[in-house]
Design a protein around this motif. Sequence first.
Motif, PDB file in Angstrom:
ATOM      1  N   GLY A  70      -7.867  13.091   8.993  1.00  0.00           N
ATOM      2  CA  GLY A  70      -8.991  13.422   8.105  1.00  0.00           C
ATOM      3  C   GLY A  70      -8.513  14.000   6.789  1.00  0.00           C
ATOM      4  O   GLY A  70      -9.031  13.654   5.715  1.00  0.00           O
ATOM      5  N   LEU A  71      -7.507  14.868   6.850  1.00  0.00           N
ATOM      6  CA  LEU A  71      -6.920  15.424   5.627  1.00  0.00           C
ATOM      7  C   LEU A  71      -6.278  14.312   4.799  1.00  0.00           C
ATOM      8  O   LEU A  71      -6.439  14.264   3.576  1.00  0.00           O
ATOM      9  CB  LEU A  71      -5.893  16.499   5.984  1.00  0.00           C
ATOM     10  N   ALA A  72      -5.582  13.396   5.473  1.00  0.00           N
ATOM     11  CA  ALA A  72      -4.975  12.250   4.769  1.00  0.00           C
ATOM     12  C   ALA A  72      -6.043  11.405   4.085  1.00  0.00           C
ATOM     13  O   ALA A  72      -5.856  10.948   2.953  1.00  0.00           O
ATOM     14  CB  ALA A  72      -4.173  11.395   5.753  1.00  0.00           C
ATOM     15  N   THR A  73      -7.163  11.221   4.757  1.00  0.00           N
ATOM     16  CA  THR A  73      -8.271  10.451   4.172  1.00  0.00           C
ATOM     17  C   THR A  73      -8.786  11.125   2.912  1.00  0.00           C
ATOM     18  O   THR A  73      -8.991  10.471   1.886  1.00  0.00           O
ATOM     19  CB  THR A  73      -9.421  10.303   5.189  1.00  0.00           C
ATOM     20  N   GLY A  74      -9.001  12.440   2.990  1.00  0.00           N
ATOM     21  CA  GLY A  74      -9.506  13.171   1.828  1.00  0.00           C
ATOM     22  C   GLY A  74      -8.561  13.117   0.646  1.00  0.00           C
ATOM     23  O   GLY A  74      -8.986  12.873  -0.496  1.00  0.00           O
ATOM     24  N   ILE A  75      -7.288  13.314   0.894  1.00  0.00           N
ATOM     25  CA  ILE A  75      -6.301  13.271  -0.191  1.00  0.00           C
ATOM     26  C   ILE A  75      -6.199  11.859  -0.756  1.00  0.00           C
ATOM     27  O   ILE A  75      -6.171  11.669  -1.973  1.00  0.00           O
ATOM     28  CB  ILE A  75      -4.940  13.804   0.296  1.00  0.00           C
ATOM     29  N   ALA A  76      -6.151  10.857   0.123  1.00  0.00           N
ATOM     30  CA  ALA A  76      -6.063   9.466  -0.341  1.00  0.00           C
ATOM     31  C   ALA A  76      -7.283   9.087  -1.175  1.00  0.00           C
ATOM     32  O   ALA A  76      -7.149   8.456  -2.230  1.00  0.00           O
ATOM     33  CB  ALA A  76      -5.907   8.523   0.848  1.00  0.00           C
ATOM     34  N   LEU A  77      -8.469   9.463  -0.722  1.00  0.00           N
ATOM     35  CA  LEU A  77      -9.679   9.141  -1.477  1.00  0.00           C
ATOM     36  C   LEU A  77      -9.708   9.837  -2.835  1.00  0.00           C
ATOM     37  O   LEU A  77     -10.161   9.257  -3.827  1.00  0.00           O
ATOM     38  CB  LEU A  77     -10.927   9.495  -0.673  1.00  0.00           C
ATOM     39  N   GLY A  78      -9.209  11.068  -2.883  1.00  0.00           N
ATOM     40  CA  GLY A  78      -9.141  11.773  -4.165  1.00  0.00           C
ATOM     41  C   GLY A  78      -8.219  11.077  -5.154  1.00  0.00           C
ATOM     42  O   GLY A  78      -8.577  10.872  -6.324  1.00  0.00           O
ATOM     43  N   ILE A  79      -7.044  10.697  -4.679  1.00  0.00           N
ATOM     44  CA  ILE A  79      -6.086   9.974  -5.533  1.00  0.00           C
ATOM     45  C   ILE A  79      -6.672   8.622  -5.938  1.00  0.00           C
ATOM     46  O   ILE A  79      -6.601   8.219  -7.105  1.00  0.00           O
ATOM     47  CB  ILE A  79      -4.736   9.798  -4.806  1.00  0.00           C
ATOM     48  N   TYR A  80      -7.242   7.932  -4.968  1.00  0.00           N
ATOM     49  CA  TYR A  80      -7.832   6.612  -5.190  1.00  0.00           C
ATOM     50  C   TYR A  80      -8.901   6.646  -6.283  1.00  0.00           C
ATOM     51  O   TYR A  80      -8.873   5.848  -7.220  1.00  0.00           O
ATOM     52  CB  TYR A  80      -8.410   6.122  -3.861  1.00  0.00           C
ATOM     53  N   GLU A  81      -9.842   7.573  -6.159  1.00  0.00           N
ATOM     54  CA  GLU A  81     -10.932   7.661  -7.143  1.00  0.00           C
ATOM     55  C   GLU A  81     -10.397   7.993  -8.534  1.00  0.00           C
ATOM     56  O   GLU A  81     -10.841   7.419  -9.535  1.00  0.00           O
ATOM     57  CB  GLU A  81     -11.969   8.702  -6.713  1.00  0.00           C
ATOM     58  N   ALA A  82      -9.448   8.919  -8.601  1.00  0.00           N
ATOM     59  CA  ALA A  82      -8.885   9.296  -9.905  1.00  0.00           C
ATOM     60  C   ALA A  82      -8.209   8.108 -10.574  1.00  0.00           C
ATOM     61  O   ALA A  82      -8.404   7.860 -11.774  1.00  0.00           O
ATOM     62  CB  ALA A  82      -7.898  10.451  -9.732  1.00  0.00           C
ATOM     63  N   ILE A  83      -7.435   7.353  -9.812  1.00  0.00           N
ATOM     64  CA  ILE A  83      -6.725   6.196 -10.376  1.00  0.00           C
ATOM     65  C   ILE A  83      -7.702   5.081 -10.716  1.00  0.00           C
ATOM     66  O   ILE A  83      -7.652   4.493 -11.799  1.00  0.00           O
ATOM     67  CB  ILE A  83      -5.640   5.692  -9.409  1.00  0.00           C
ATOM     68  N   LYS A  84      -8.597   4.787  -9.799  1.00  0.00           N
ATOM     69  CA  LYS A  84      -9.535   3.670  -9.997  1.00  0.00           C
ATOM     70  C   LYS A  84     -10.411   3.886 -11.225  1.00  0.00           C
ATOM     71  O   LYS A  84     -10.613   2.973 -12.026  1.00  0.00           O
ATOM     72  CB  LYS A  84     -10.405   3.469  -8.764  1.00  0.00           C
ATOM     73  N   ASP A 129      -2.229  -4.768  -6.876  1.00  0.00           N
ATOM     74  CA  ASP A 129      -3.158  -3.754  -6.359  1.00  0.00           C
ATOM     75  C   ASP A 129      -2.743  -3.339  -4.951  1.00  0.00           C
ATOM     76  O   ASP A 129      -2.778  -2.159  -4.596  1.00  0.00           O
ATOM     77  CB  ASP A 129      -4.590  -4.291  -6.280  1.00  0.00           C
ATOM     78  N   VAL A 130      -2.359  -4.327  -4.157  1.00  0.00           N
ATOM     79  CA  VAL A 130      -1.966  -4.067  -2.767  1.00  0.00           C
ATOM     80  C   VAL A 130      -0.622  -3.343  -2.723  1.00  0.00           C
ATOM     81  O   VAL A 130      -0.460  -2.371  -1.978  1.00  0.00           O
ATOM     82  CB  VAL A 130      -1.923  -5.385  -1.962  1.00  0.00           C
ATOM     83  N   ILE A 131       0.334  -3.800  -3.525  1.00  0.00           N
ATOM     84  CA  ILE A 131       1.649  -3.152  -3.556  1.00  0.00           C
ATOM     85  C   ILE A 131       1.507  -1.694  -3.985  1.00  0.00           C
ATOM     86  O   ILE A 131       2.056  -0.790  -3.353  1.00  0.00           O
ATOM     87  CB  ILE A 131       2.616  -3.895  -4.515  1.00  0.00           C
ATOM     88  N   CYS A 132       0.759  -1.441  -5.038  1.00  0.00           N
ATOM     89  CA  CYS A 132       0.563  -0.060  -5.508  1.00  0.00           C
ATOM     90  C   CYS A 132      -0.279   0.739  -4.511  1.00  0.00           C
ATOM     91  O   CYS A 132      -0.035   1.934  -4.311  1.00  0.00           O
ATOM     92  CB  CYS A 132      -0.066  -0.045  -6.892  1.00  0.00           C
ATOM     93  N   GLY A 133      -1.250   0.101  -3.873  1.00  0.00           N
ATOM     94  CA  GLY A 133      -2.023   0.771  -2.832  1.00  0.00           C
ATOM     95  C   GLY A 133      -1.130   1.233  -1.692  1.00  0.00           C
ATOM     96  O   GLY A 133      -1.312   2.326  -1.135  1.00  0.00           O
ATOM     97  N   ILE A 152       2.310   8.085  -0.700  1.00  0.00           N
ATOM     98  CA  ILE A 152       2.285   9.356  -1.439  1.00  0.00           C
ATOM     99  C   ILE A 152       1.194  10.274  -0.881  1.00  0.00           C
ATOM    100  O   ILE A 152       1.419  11.470  -0.673  1.00  0.00           O
ATOM    101  CB  ILE A 152       2.096   9.108  -2.951  1.00  0.00           C
ATOM    102  N   ALA A 153       0.020   9.717  -0.618  1.00  0.00           N
ATOM    103  CA  ALA A 153      -1.074  10.515  -0.054  1.00  0.00           C
ATOM    104  C   ALA A 153      -0.672  11.083   1.301  1.00  0.00           C
ATOM    105  O   ALA A 153      -0.942  12.253   1.598  1.00  0.00           O
ATOM    106  CB  ALA A 153      -2.338   9.674   0.074  1.00  0.00           C
ATOM    107  N   PHE A 154      -0.010  10.274   2.120  1.00  0.00           N
ATOM    108  CA  PHE A 154       0.426  10.788   3.419  1.00  0.00           C
ATOM    109  C   PHE A 154       1.477  11.887   3.264  1.00  0.00           C
ATOM    110  O   PHE A 154       1.422  12.899   3.963  1.00  0.00           O
ATOM    111  CB  PHE A 154       0.981   9.677   4.316  1.00  0.00           C
ATOM    112  N   VAL A 155       2.447  11.687   2.380  1.00  0.00           N
ATOM    113  CA  VAL A 155       3.495  12.707   2.193  1.00  0.00           C
ATOM    114  C   VAL A 155       2.858  14.026   1.754  1.00  0.00           C
ATOM    115  O   VAL A 155       3.204  15.093   2.284  1.00  0.00           O
ATOM    116  CB  VAL A 155       4.566  12.221   1.183  1.00  0.00           C
ATOM    117  N   LEU A 156       1.941  13.975   0.808  1.00  0.00           N
ATOM    118  CA  LEU A 156       1.236  15.198   0.400  1.00  0.00           C
ATOM    119  C   LEU A 156       0.498  15.816   1.585  1.00  0.00           C
ATOM    120  O   LEU A 156       0.544  17.035   1.792  1.00  0.00           O
ATOM    121  CB  LEU A 156       0.251  14.901  -0.731  1.00  0.00           C
ATOM    122  N   THR A 157      -0.163  14.993   2.349  1.00  0.00           N
ATOM    123  CA  THR A 157      -0.884  15.461   3.544  1.00  0.00           C
ATOM    124  C   THR A 157       0.068  16.144   4.513  1.00  0.00           C
ATOM    125  O   THR A 157      -0.205  17.233   5.017  1.00  0.00           O
ATOM    126  CB  THR A 157      -1.576  14.288   4.264  1.00  0.00           C
TER     127      THR A 157
END
Length: 190
Positions: free
Chosen positions: A67-81, A155-159, A165-170
């Motif tokens: 769940g923490l990984a999801t939150g961090i990934a979504l935060g990074i995702y939205e900022a980049i997108k 998009d897939v490679i960078c994703g 990166i999101a997992f490492v931060l998590t």
Amino acid sequence: MFKRIQKFDERVSIYWAWNNRHFSEKTKRFLRSYVRLGDGYLWIVFAVILFIHIGWQRFIPVAAEAGLATGIALGIYEAIKLTTKRPRPFCVLETIKPQVPPMDKYSFPSGHTMNNLAIASAVTMAVPYYGWVMMLFPLSWGLLRVYFGVHWFTDVICGFFFGIIAFVLTHVIWIFLSPVLADLLPMLVF
């Protein structure tokens, strides 16, 4: 450099979307259903299976880290997108028609790859026996979304990289957080 990347992506998309249509309609229907599992549906099934096999005392910490990984990934995702606002292939190339519904307006990065890979990495770290299988899904979903015309290959490679990166931060946060949680919730296995 960005023009070269765009030209590369256009060539890949045109090839995958139109020049390489060797699947039957039945297979394409199956693949469309399979790629929709990346919308989050598979994680519900996987969570139930994991809960049954490892028990609630181990499951709750795994689910919390995922769940923490999801939150961090979504935060990074939205900022980049929202910063890049890269249009999807079918918006740029007239010959590309989307074969599955896009999740939102912009293409970069692939959220199906990024978010699902962050979750799969958290599960793999906590329960390697089950998690390694889950690592295969985000990559196949991402590549199929290129095939179906809603993402560029980069998009897939960078994703993939942003998901890691999101997992490492998590996981860094989890290393510091889990001893505190273990003291507060001694009945759980961290």
